[in-house]
Motif scaffolding. Structure first.
Motif, PDB file in Angstrom:
ATOM      1  N   GLY A 129       0.793  -1.224   0.000  1.00 18.59           N
ATOM      2  CA  GLY A 129       0.000   0.000   0.000  1.00 18.59           C
ATOM      3  C   GLY A 129       0.827   1.277   0.000  1.00 18.59           C
ATOM      4  O   GLY A 129       0.333   2.347   0.326  1.00 18.59           O
ATOM      5  N   TRP A 130       2.107   1.165  -0.349  1.00 13.36           N
ATOM      6  CA  TRP A 130       2.975   2.339  -0.412  1.00 13.36           C
ATOM      7  C   TRP A 130       2.696   3.114  -1.687  1.00 13.36           C
ATOM      8  O   TRP A 130       2.283   2.561  -2.701  1.00 13.36           O
ATOM      9  N   LYS A 131       2.981   4.405  -1.651  1.00 13.84           N
ATOM     10  CA  LYS A 131       2.887   5.227  -2.868  1.00 13.84           C
ATOM     11  C   LYS A 131       4.074   4.891  -3.771  1.00 13.84           C
ATOM     12  O   LYS A 131       5.212   4.880  -3.319  1.00 13.84           O
ATOM     13  N   MET A 132       3.780   4.602  -5.032  1.00 17.02           N
ATOM     14  CA  MET A 132       4.841   4.252  -5.977  1.00 17.02           C
ATOM     15  C   MET A 132       5.825   5.409  -6.170  1.00 17.02           C
ATOM     16  O   MET A 132       6.997   5.181  -6.441  1.00 17.02           O
ATOM     17  N   GLY A 133       5.370   6.622  -6.022  1.00 16.31           N
ATOM     18  CA  GLY A 133       6.267   7.768  -6.120  1.00 16.31           C
ATOM     19  C   GLY A 133       7.395   7.695  -5.108  1.00 16.31           C
ATOM     20  O   GLY A 133       8.521   8.075  -5.397  1.00 16.31           O
ATOM     21  N   HIS A 134       7.087   7.170  -3.922  1.00 20.58           N
ATOM     22  CA  HIS A 134       8.129   7.024  -2.898  1.00 20.58           C
ATOM     23  C   HIS A 134       9.114   5.920  -3.272  1.00 20.58           C
ATOM     24  O   HIS A 134      10.302   6.025  -2.988  1.00 20.58           O
ATOM     25  N   VAL A 135       8.611   4.875  -3.904  1.00 20.72           N
ATOM     26  CA  VAL A 135       9.499   3.802  -4.365  1.00 20.72           C
ATOM     27  C   VAL A 135      10.409   4.333  -5.469  1.00 20.72           C
ATOM     28  O   VAL A 135      11.600   4.052  -5.495  1.00 20.72           O
ATOM     29  N   TYR A 136       9.843   5.130  -6.378  1.00 18.20           N
ATOM     30  CA  TYR A 136      10.609   5.674  -7.501  1.00 18.20           C
ATOM     31  C   TYR A 136      11.582   6.771  -7.101  1.00 18.20           C
ATOM     32  O   TYR A 136      12.411   7.192  -7.904  1.00 18.20           O
ATOM     33  N   LEU A 137      11.491   7.265  -5.879  1.00 16.08           N
ATOM     34  CA  LEU A 137      12.398   8.330  -5.415  1.00 16.08           C
ATOM     35  C   LEU A 137      13.873   7.967  -5.555  1.00 16.08           C
ATOM     36  O   LEU A 137      14.717   8.846  -5.647  1.00 16.08           O
ATOM     37  N   VAL A 138      14.175   6.686  -5.570  1.00 17.85           N
ATOM     38  CA  VAL A 138      15.569   6.268  -5.681  1.00 17.85           C
ATOM     39  C   VAL A 138      16.186   6.722  -6.998  1.00 17.85           C
ATOM     40  O   VAL A 138      17.396   6.945  -7.068  1.00 17.85           O
ATOM     41  N   ILE A 139      15.391   6.901  -8.036  1.00 25.64           N
ATOM     42  CA  ILE A 139      15.943   7.292  -9.338  1.00 25.64           C
ATOM     43  C   ILE A 139      16.577   8.679  -9.265  1.00 25.64           C
ATOM     44  O   ILE A 139      17.768   8.822  -9.565  1.00 25.64           O
ATOM     45  N   PRO A 140      15.841   9.727  -8.851  1.00 25.75           N
ATOM     46  CA  PRO A 140      16.517  11.036  -8.768  1.00 25.75           C
ATOM     47  C   PRO A 140      17.554  11.108  -7.644  1.00 25.75           C
ATOM     48  O   PRO A 140      18.542  11.828  -7.768  1.00 25.75           O
TER      49      PRO A 140
END
Length: 169
Positions: A129-140
């Motif tokens: 149930g996490w926001k995918m935006g938080h998972v994708y934060l690793v990219i920037p």
């Protein structure tokens, strides 16, 4: 000035290395827990596979940034070392600018766009149930580290301190 930047980069690399160690330990515990729940309980805990996938993504991208800083990244330094000494400095500078361009455009700007879009669309992970935006934060985040490390390598190259590749601790 150069030594001050070098100390800051070394400190950031150490922090990243410790975070990667913790993430790898958590990844191992997560996978072990998933296997145990599958064989003991008959059904794997639904969140373990998803957490393992996200941890692996974070470890891979941040680990790549650390490998780049410690000059353990084969693709960048291996080919430059094959040329004559006089050509190496020019090739290193060119390589650093190419890496800096891609780190900023693909990782930082593109990654920030991916994070923004995922947060705006309110995408969440199915099991955790996490926001995918938080998972994708690793990219920037990884892109910022790569850009910072590249700038430090450029300064090192211009000052002539980069002839001997440093070894990973």
């Amino acid at each position: 000035m150069h030594q001050h930047i070098k100390r800051i980069v070394q400190g950031l690399t150490k922090v990243l290395q410790w975070l990667l160690i913790a993430a790898m330990a958590l990844l191992v515990l997560d996978v072990v827990w998933g296997v145990m729940t599958r064989y003991i309980g008959g059904e794997q805990a639904s969140w373990t596979e998803e957490l393992a996938r996200f941890l692996l993504i974070w470890v891979a991208l941040l680990g790549g940034a650390v490998a780049f800083d410690t000059k353990s990244h084969l693709g960048v330094d291996y080919f430059v070392g094959k040329f004559e000494t006089g050509v190496r400095k020019s090739l290193r500078i060119f390589t650093h600018f190419v890496v800096l361009f891609f780190a900023i455009t693909i990782f930082v700007i593109g990654g920030a766009r991916v994070v923004y879009d995922a947060l705006v669309l309110d995408q969440t992970t199915p099991a955790l149930g996490w926001k995918m935006g938080h998972v994708y934060l690793v990219i920037p985040i990884a892109g910022c580290f790569m850009a910072l490390f590249t700038i430090a390598h450029l300064i090192e190259t211009f000052s002539g301190d980069d002839e001997a590749p440093q070894k990973a601790d």
